[in-house]
Design an enzyme around this catalytic site. Sequence first.
Site: not given
Ligand SMILES: [Zn+2]
Length: 193
Positions: A82, A120, A150
């Site tokens: 995003h 992540q 996000c």
């Molecule tokens: Zn995201």
Amino acid sequence: MRKRDDEPIASLMNKILLKIGEDPSREGLVHTPERAEKALRFLTSGYQMDVQGTVNGALFTEKCDEMVVVKDIEFYSMCEHHLLPFFGIMHVAYLPKDKVIGLSKIPRLVDMFARRLQVQERLTQDVARTLQEVLDPKGVGVICEARHFCMMMRGVEKQHSGTVTSAMLGAFRERKETRDEFLSLVSHRNPQF
Ligand SMILES: [Zn+2]
């Protein structure tokens, strides 16, 4: 004629402002495209860095067989799905074999990988794998706790949910005592966070 991909980021930002219904000529936005380009370049400056330059020779031969832990390393990254920030803390540990690394280099490595488009899970693995390659230690453990804009600002709009990922290599994967020692060392919360 300039090739399409040579268009400066600032001029693309200007187009984005128009696309979302803004007036890029109004006072507050006049310099926004340039500022946004500068910010984006900083937030992705990890692409300009490599492991060798970041570690910069700070490896030392040391007979140490106790776990080294750097905890609560703050990081700020950008989700590749995003282009929104995610941020949190990382706890990094290794069990030396015959080499140690300058302690300040561990947060620098975290920043190098965080300042790229990331997920992540991969960020956590990148840090663990790199320490394993650079130090050849008995093992590496990394725990990453993060919050994602996000998720917080859009989508499920869950402002208080955090995501935890981990990567355990060598002794941290194979020996429960090593893993438990790491977990107990990082479980005491730093009151600053
Ligand atoms: Zn995201």
